[in-house]
Design an enzyme around this catalytic site. Structure first.
Site, PDB file in Angstrom:
ATOM      1  N   CYS A 169       0.934  -1.346   0.015  1.00 14.29           N
ATOM      2  CA  CYS A 169       0.088  -0.055  -0.100  1.00 14.29           C
ATOM      3  C   CYS A 169       0.662   1.241   0.070  1.00 14.29           C
ATOM      4  CB  CYS A 169      -0.954  -0.068   1.281  1.00 14.29           C
ATOM      5  SG  CYS A 169      -1.829   1.572   1.644  1.00 14.29           S
ATOM      6  N   CYS A 227      -0.077   3.863   2.761  1.00 15.21           N
ATOM      7  CA  CYS A 227       0.571   3.251   4.187  1.00 15.21           C
ATOM      8  C   CYS A 227       1.946   3.590   4.255  1.00 15.21           C
ATOM      9  CB  CYS A 227       0.229   1.906   3.865  1.00 15.21           C
ATOM     10  SG  CYS A 227      -1.488   1.217   3.984  1.00 15.21           S
TER      11      CYS A 227
END
Length: 103
Positions: free
Chosen positions: A29, A32
């Site tokens: 991600c 993230c």
């Protein structure tokens, strides 16, 4: 920020009296990865709160239990309960405001 797993989640997040910030993330991600250094810095600035990371791919039962559908997904736990969550990338100022709101 310490990474924790399902077997530790109960003891380190749910069985404590103080607020706990949990970053639900995945290695793949991009947002993230952008949020991680922000949370690391906020951990240093908020010594009254514990911060942990939970990889949703490695801990699918926790992800299912807390209905993690989008990441990054940052939850604040108090007294064993999820009290609020922030979904998506946020700036340091936005994340600090989110934490302050839930202390």
């Amino acid at each position: 920020m310490d990474k924790i797993y399902e077997e530790e989640f109960q003891v380190r997040v749910l069985n404590v009296e103080h607020p706990v910030v949990v970053d639900f993330y995945a290695d793949w991600c991009g947002p993230c990865k952008m949020l991680s250094p922000i949370l690391d810095q906020l951990e240093k600035e908020n010594d009254d709160i514990e911060f942990f990371k939970v990889n949703i791919d490695e801990n699918p039962e926790i992800a299912d239990q807390y209905e993690i559908m989008s990441i990054p997904n940052v939850g604040i736990f108090k007294h064993g309960k999820l009290v609020d969550r922030s979904v998506g990338f946020k700036s340091a100022e936005e994340m600090q405001a989110f934490i302050d709101k839930n202390k």
